[in-house]
Motif scaffolding. Structure first.
Motif, PDB file in Angstrom:
ATOM      1  N   VAL A   1       0.864  -1.179   0.000  1.00  0.00           N
ATOM      2  CA  VAL A   1       0.000   0.000   0.000  1.00  0.00           C
ATOM      3  C   VAL A   1       0.901   1.228   0.000  1.00  0.00           C
ATOM      4  O   VAL A   1       1.681   1.426   0.932  1.00  0.00           O
ATOM      5  N   PRO A   2       0.844   2.066  -1.026  1.00  0.00           N
ATOM      6  CA  PRO A   2       1.744   3.233  -1.088  1.00  0.00           C
ATOM      7  C   PRO A   2       1.397   4.289  -0.055  1.00  0.00           C
ATOM      8  O   PRO A   2       0.236   4.422   0.359  1.00  0.00           O
ATOM      9  N   THR A   3       2.400   5.066   0.345  1.00  0.00           N
ATOM     10  CA  THR A   3       2.169   6.156   1.309  1.00  0.00           C
ATOM     11  C   THR A   3       1.708   7.434   0.625  1.00  0.00           C
ATOM     12  O   THR A   3       1.251   8.367   1.292  1.00  0.00           O
ATOM     13  N   ASN A   4       1.884   7.501  -0.684  1.00  0.00           N
ATOM     14  CA  ASN A   4       1.563   8.709  -1.454  1.00  0.00           C
ATOM     15  C   ASN A   4       2.349   9.928  -0.978  1.00  0.00           C
ATOM     16  O   ASN A   4       1.879  11.067  -1.052  1.00  0.00           O
ATOM     17  N   GLY A   5       3.550   9.659  -0.447  1.00  0.00           N
ATOM     18  CA  GLY A   5       4.428  10.750  -0.051  1.00  0.00           C
ATOM     19  C   GLY A   5       4.146  11.352   1.315  1.00  0.00           C
ATOM     20  O   GLY A   5       4.831  12.273   1.743  1.00  0.00           O
ATOM     21  N   ASN A   6       3.123  10.832   2.000  1.00  0.00           N
ATOM     22  CA  ASN A   6       2.804  11.341   3.342  1.00  0.00           C
ATOM     23  C   ASN A   6       2.270  10.174   4.176  1.00  0.00           C
ATOM     24  O   ASN A   6       1.063   9.949   4.251  1.00  0.00           O
ATOM     25  N   ALA A   7       3.195   9.441   4.775  1.00  0.00           N
ATOM     26  CA  ALA A   7       2.840   8.202   5.472  1.00  0.00           C
ATOM     27  C   ALA A   7       1.851   8.441   6.607  1.00  0.00           C
ATOM     28  O   ALA A   7       0.910   7.670   6.796  1.00  0.00           O
ATOM     29  N   LYS A   8       2.068   9.501   7.371  1.00  0.00           N
ATOM     30  CA  LYS A   8       1.195   9.772   8.525  1.00  0.00           C
ATOM     31  C   LYS A   8      -0.220  10.110   8.067  1.00  0.00           C
ATOM     32  O   LYS A   8      -1.207   9.608   8.620  1.00  0.00           O
TER      33      LYS A   8
ATOM     34  N   ALA B   1       4.089  -1.931   8.994  1.00  0.00           N
ATOM     35  CA  ALA B   1       5.446  -1.802   9.529  1.00  0.00           C
ATOM     36  C   ALA B   1       5.628  -0.357   9.958  1.00  0.00           C
ATOM     37  O   ALA B   1       5.428   0.563   9.161  1.00  0.00           O
ATOM     38  N   LEU B   2       6.011  -0.145  11.211  1.00  0.00           N
ATOM     39  CA  LEU B   2       6.130   1.215  11.732  1.00  0.00           C
ATOM     40  C   LEU B   2       7.107   1.209  12.905  1.00  0.00           C
ATOM     41  O   LEU B   2       7.652   0.167  13.269  1.00  0.00           O
ATOM     42  N   GLY B   3       7.341   2.365  13.458  1.00  0.00           N
ATOM     43  CA  GLY B   3       8.215   2.452  14.618  1.00  0.00           C
ATOM     44  C   GLY B   3       7.403   2.656  15.883  1.00  0.00           C
ATOM     45  O   GLY B   3       6.181   2.835  15.847  1.00  0.00           O
ATOM     46  N   ALA B   4       8.069   2.620  17.030  1.00  0.00           N
ATOM     47  CA  ALA B   4       7.392   2.919  18.282  1.00  0.00           C
ATOM     48  C   ALA B   4       6.917   4.361  18.257  1.00  0.00           C
ATOM     49  O   ALA B   4       7.596   5.243  17.741  1.00  0.00           O
ATOM     50  N   GLY B   5       5.735   4.622  18.801  1.00  0.00           N
ATOM     51  CA  GLY B   5       5.216   5.977  18.775  1.00  0.00           C
ATOM     52  C   GLY B   5       3.708   5.983  18.933  1.00  0.00           C
ATOM     53  O   GLY B   5       3.078   4.954  19.206  1.00  0.00           O
ATOM     54  N   PRO B   6       3.097   7.149  18.730  1.00  0.00           N
ATOM     55  CA  PRO B   6       1.658   7.290  18.985  1.00  0.00           C
ATOM     56  C   PRO B   6       0.790   6.410  18.088  1.00  0.00           C
ATOM     57  O   PRO B   6      -0.271   5.952  18.524  1.00  0.00           O
ATOM     58  N   GLU B   7       1.224   6.172  16.853  1.00  0.00           N
ATOM     59  CA  GLU B   7       0.413   5.336  15.956  1.00  0.00           C
ATOM     60  C   GLU B   7       0.340   3.905  16.475  1.00  0.00           C
ATOM     61  O   GLU B   7      -0.725   3.282  16.499  1.00  0.00           O
ATOM     62  N   LEU B   8       1.490   3.371  16.895  1.00  0.00           N
ATOM     63  CA  LEU B   8       1.506   2.014  17.442  1.00  0.00           C
ATOM     64  C   LEU B   8       0.701   1.953  18.734  1.00  0.00           C
ATOM     65  O   LEU B   8      -0.089   1.012  18.941  1.00  0.00           O
TER      66      LEU B   8
ATOM     67  N   ARG C   1      -1.769   3.764  19.613  1.00  0.00           N
ATOM     68  CA  ARG C   1      -3.191   3.882  19.291  1.00  0.00           C
ATOM     69  C   ARG C   1      -3.755   2.559  18.782  1.00  0.00           C
ATOM     70  O   ARG C   1      -4.847   2.134  19.198  1.00  0.00           O
ATOM     71  N   LEU C   2      -3.001   1.899  17.923  1.00  0.00           N
ATOM     72  CA  LEU C   2      -3.442   0.610  17.388  1.00  0.00           C
ATOM     73  C   LEU C   2      -3.635  -0.410  18.504  1.00  0.00           C
ATOM     74  O   LEU C   2      -4.585  -1.202  18.492  1.00  0.00           O
ATOM     75  N   ILE C   3      -2.730  -0.386  19.486  1.00  0.00           N
ATOM     76  CA  ILE C   3      -2.817  -1.338  20.594  1.00  0.00           C
ATOM     77  C   ILE C   3      -3.959  -0.971  21.530  1.00  0.00           C
ATOM     78  O   ILE C   3      -4.809  -1.808  21.875  1.00  0.00           O
ATOM     79  N   SER C   4      -4.015   0.294  21.956  1.00  0.00           N
ATOM     80  CA  SER C   4      -5.001   0.708  22.960  1.00  0.00           C
ATOM     81  C   SER C   4      -6.433   0.596  22.446  1.00  0.00           C
ATOM     82  O   SER C   4      -7.364   0.359  23.229  1.00  0.00           O
ATOM     83  N   GLU C   5      -6.629   0.750  21.134  1.00  0.00           N
ATOM     84  CA  GLU C   5      -7.979   0.690  20.574  1.00  0.00           C
ATOM     85  C   GLU C   5      -8.308  -0.680  20.006  1.00  0.00           C
ATOM     86  O   GLU C   5      -9.293  -0.851  19.285  1.00  0.00           O
ATOM     87  N   GLY C   6      -7.467  -1.667  20.337  1.00  0.00           N
ATOM     88  CA  GLY C   6      -7.790  -3.059  20.015  1.00  0.00           C
ATOM     89  C   GLY C   6      -7.784  -3.411  18.549  1.00  0.00           C
ATOM     90  O   GLY C   6      -8.564  -4.271  18.100  1.00  0.00           O
ATOM     91  N   GLN C   7      -6.904  -2.794  17.778  1.00  0.00           N
ATOM     92  CA  GLN C   7      -6.872  -3.027  16.343  1.00  0.00           C
ATOM     93  C   GLN C   7      -5.905  -4.139  15.922  1.00  0.00           C
ATOM     94  O   GLN C   7      -5.879  -4.514  14.748  1.00  0.00           O
ATOM     95  N   LEU C   8      -5.123  -4.663  16.873  1.00  0.00           N
ATOM     96  CA  LEU C   8      -4.062  -5.611  16.516  1.00  0.00           C
ATOM     97  C   LEU C   8      -4.314  -7.015  17.052  1.00  0.00           C
ATOM     98  O   LEU C   8      -4.958  -7.200  18.095  1.00  0.00           O
ATOM     99  N   VAL C   9      -3.761  -7.987  16.352  1.00  0.00           N
ATOM    100  CA  VAL C   9      -3.870  -9.390  16.751  1.00  0.00           C
ATOM    101  C   VAL C   9      -2.764  -9.712  17.754  1.00  0.00           C
ATOM    102  O   VAL C   9      -1.585  -9.506  17.457  1.00  0.00           O
TER     103      VAL C   9
ATOM    104  N   GLU D   1      15.974  -4.169  20.933  1.00  0.00           N
ATOM    105  CA  GLU D   1      14.540  -4.393  20.766  1.00  0.00           C
ATOM    106  C   GLU D   1      14.065  -4.345  19.321  1.00  0.00           C
ATOM    107  O   GLU D   1      12.982  -4.825  18.992  1.00  0.00           O
ATOM    108  N   GLY D   2      14.868  -3.767  18.422  1.00  0.00           N
ATOM    109  CA  GLY D   2      14.442  -3.624  17.028  1.00  0.00           C
ATOM    110  C   GLY D   2      13.779  -2.286  16.826  1.00  0.00           C
ATOM    111  O   GLY D   2      12.751  -1.991  17.456  1.00  0.00           O
ATOM    112  N   GLY D   3      14.342  -1.472  15.966  1.00  0.00           N
ATOM    113  CA  GLY D   3      13.792  -0.137  15.746  1.00  0.00           C
ATOM    114  C   GLY D   3      12.475  -0.148  15.006  1.00  0.00           C
ATOM    115  O   GLY D   3      11.667   0.769  15.128  1.00  0.00           O
ATOM    116  N   GLY D   4      12.232  -1.198  14.238  1.00  0.00           N
ATOM    117  CA  GLY D   4      10.984  -1.320  13.500  1.00  0.00           C
ATOM    118  C   GLY D   4      10.053  -2.317  14.166  1.00  0.00           C
ATOM    119  O   GLY D   4      10.485  -3.228  14.879  1.00  0.00           O
ATOM    120  N   LYS D   5       8.767  -2.145  13.961  1.00  0.00           N
ATOM    121  CA  LYS D   5       7.759  -3.038  14.520  1.00  0.00           C
ATOM    122  C   LYS D   5       6.807  -3.450  13.400  1.00  0.00           C
ATOM    123  O   LYS D   5       6.347  -2.600  12.638  1.00  0.00           O
TER     124      LYS D   5
END
Length: 542
Positions: A86-93, A110-117, A119-127, A348-352
């Motif tokens: 899925v392309p980012t179209n030049g603006n990933a966020k 695939a992303l790094g540690a931060g608010p997006e990750l 949010r995905l965890i706290s709102e139950g979007q991940l397996v 820990e790995g910079g990417g998640k």
């Protein structure tokens, strides 16, 4: 095309076989990466065809389309896996927020540690992935419990696969001190063990080589690497984070006596013109150009083993006695040289990599990603499929270059984009594999970067995994305070370097410390302290 990179100071992925990765790590709970045997899945999951969407939260990552490289075509045909990028179209966020708002998340992100990750965890979007760890054991084997546990969420569950994690008994690092071999020899190859040795040498260079920069520091961050010389077990990481540990307690770096001594030394080097005078304004390519011209006597920089690679080759081509060579990090007199760490490693790995609940078959996706991080998967993703550039593996399971690889033009090799689609990277496996390949070459043909890493930089790196994910979120109260304190510290740091004398350094340091306190920095220290202690419990399996 560019590959995704997750190293900060860190380590970066590079084009396969030619350019080198900066990665590594150590974990007593992990098996070493090269056993010569692959862990096969006990189920038939890997035999099921799989197609899933994949979004990389990185505008710079532009891999070849899946199936258009020899590597991904082999995986598509032999592993029955198709990735739809899925392309980012030049603006990933912005793209991520749009997908999130519409409820149309991709199967894998695939992303790094931060608010997006978060949010995905706290709102139950991940397996949650714990249910698959024993069934598909490659991640547990390669990463080990320490890395898996440090990546667990606050609820104790694992929602991600680490990318470019550092397993095994290996630490990474790319930085340190390198001397101009020709100048060093002409000056009699003097002892360069202590800070006093270094200062004396730089003064001699300034006197006898007026057109040469005695100490090239590259950038302001490189100056901070010299802090490691003033106290044992003190990498520049602590300056970056503006705290230091004293026993089990964190304190502001501005109150560290070693930091005070470091600032006095660095300021003296600058005002005596023994150090780069345009350090706050020059670009990386300007530093590399100075290295290429041989106008540097000593250099220090966090990525120096890579930065000096091409300059070293150019200079040695002109004169075999020239070029650059790393020395063991200098230290304050009386300290143990083997406890001086200008480099640091977060295992820990910079990417998640996460699997969203949109995925129709999360277990099959995990099974594939677990294969990708296995020795077999890393060999295919990094070196290409067997029969192309390698036919056999050595006793440690590392692909042995065949005649096609040895005779292929480098430009043609790069066009294959063998490792463009690397994922779930095991930095240790890649590092040790390139070392094994290097050993097959004559000493004169071995890669400069790998040689410096093996001889010095990997040995002078400190494990700072316990501080993983301890930064507060930017929009939190602590995060806002942290940014204000950082602005104060950065301004104070530059002023101290430019100070006219020691008294001015000490005055600026005292004011910086006071201003950071007034901004609320102790609140940040308390936040990190708790996170740090929680991480220590995670690492200990408690």
């Amino acid at each position: 095309m560019r590959k995704k990179t997750w190293f900060a100071g860190s380590a970066a992925a590079a084009l396969v076989l030619g350019t080198l990765l900066t990665g590594c790590g150590s974990d007593n709970g992990a098996a070493k990466p090269a056993e010569g045997k692959e862990s096969a899945s006990p189920t038939k999951e890997m035999d099921k065809p799989l197609s899933f969407s994949y979004y990389n939260f990185d505008d710079d990552w532009q891999p070849a389309p899946w199936g258009e490289t020899v590597t991904t075509k082999w995986i598509q045909d032999n592993k029955k896996v198709l990735l739809n990028y899925v392309p980012t179209n030049g603006n990933a966020k912005q793209k991520f927020n749009a997908m999130y708002a519409s409820g149309d998340l991709p199967d894998v992100i695939a992303l790094g540690a931060g608010p997006e990750l978060d949010r995905l965890i706290s709102e139950g979007q991940l397996v949650p992935l714990d249910q698959y760890l024993d069934k598909y054991p490659n991640l547990k084997k390669s990463a080990g419990d320490k890395i898996i546990n440090i990546n667990r969420s606050s609820d104790g569950k694992l929602y991600l696969l680490p990318d470019w994690y550092v397993g095994g008994d290996h630490l990474n690092g790319n930085g340190g001190y390198a001397v101009n071999r020709k100048i060093y020899k002409e000056l009699g190859s003097p002892k360069l063990d202590t800070l006093a040795d270094l200062e004396s040498y730089l003064r001699t260079v300034k006197e006898k080589y007026p057109n040469v920069i005695p100490l090239e520091v590259g950038n302001p961050s490189a100056i901070k690497m010299m802090y490691s010389a003033f106290k044992e077990n003190s990498p520049p990481f602590f300056i970056t984070r503006m705290f230091y540990p004293e026993g089990n307690t964190l304190k502001p770096i501005t109150e560290d006596p070693a930091f005070k001594d470091f600032m006095l030394f660095a300021s003296k080097m600058f005002r005596n013109k023994l150090m780069t005078q345009d350090v706050f304004t020059q670009k990386t390519d300007q530093m590399i150009e100075k290295l290429s011209q041989g106008k540097v006597a000593v250099a220090i920089e966090a990525n120096l083993s890579s930065r000096a690679r091409v300059p070293n080759s150019k200079l040695r081509a002109q004169d075999p006695e020239s070029g650059y060579e790393f020395i063991w990090p200098v230290h304050k007199d009386g300290l143990d040289k083997n406890k001086i760490y200008p480099n640091y490693t977060g295992r820990e790995g910079g990417g998640k990599i996460v699997i969203t609940k949109k995925a129709k078959d999360p277990e099959r996706i995990f099974a594939f990603l677990d294969w990708a991080t296995s020795d077999e998967g890393q060999a295919v993703l990094w070196f290409g499929p067997q029969g192309l550039l390698w036919d056999k593996k050595d006793e440690n399971g590392i692909p042995i270059p065949n005649n096609k690889y040895k005779t292929m033009d480098k430009a043609e090799l790069d066009k294959l984009h063998i490792s463009d689609n690397m994922m779930v990277g095991n930095a240790t496996w890649v590092d040790l594999s390139k070392v094994a390949r290097d050993k097959q070459l004559k000493e004169s043909e071995r890669d400069f970067t790998t040689t410096q890493q093996v001889n010095v930089t990997w040995k002078t790196s400190m494990d700072i995994t316990a501080f993983a994910n301890t930064d507060p979120q930017g929009d939190s109260d602590e995060g806002i305070v942290l940014q204000a304190a950082k602005d104060i510290f950065d301004q104070g740091f530059s002023k101290m370097i430019y100070a006219k004398n020691d008294d001015e350094v000490l005055s600026i340091l005292a004011k910086t410390n006071d201003d950071m306190k007034k901004a609320g920095f102790p609140k940040v220290i308390d936040f990190v302290q708790k996170k740090w202690q929680d991480n220590l419990k995670k690492i200990g399996g408690k």
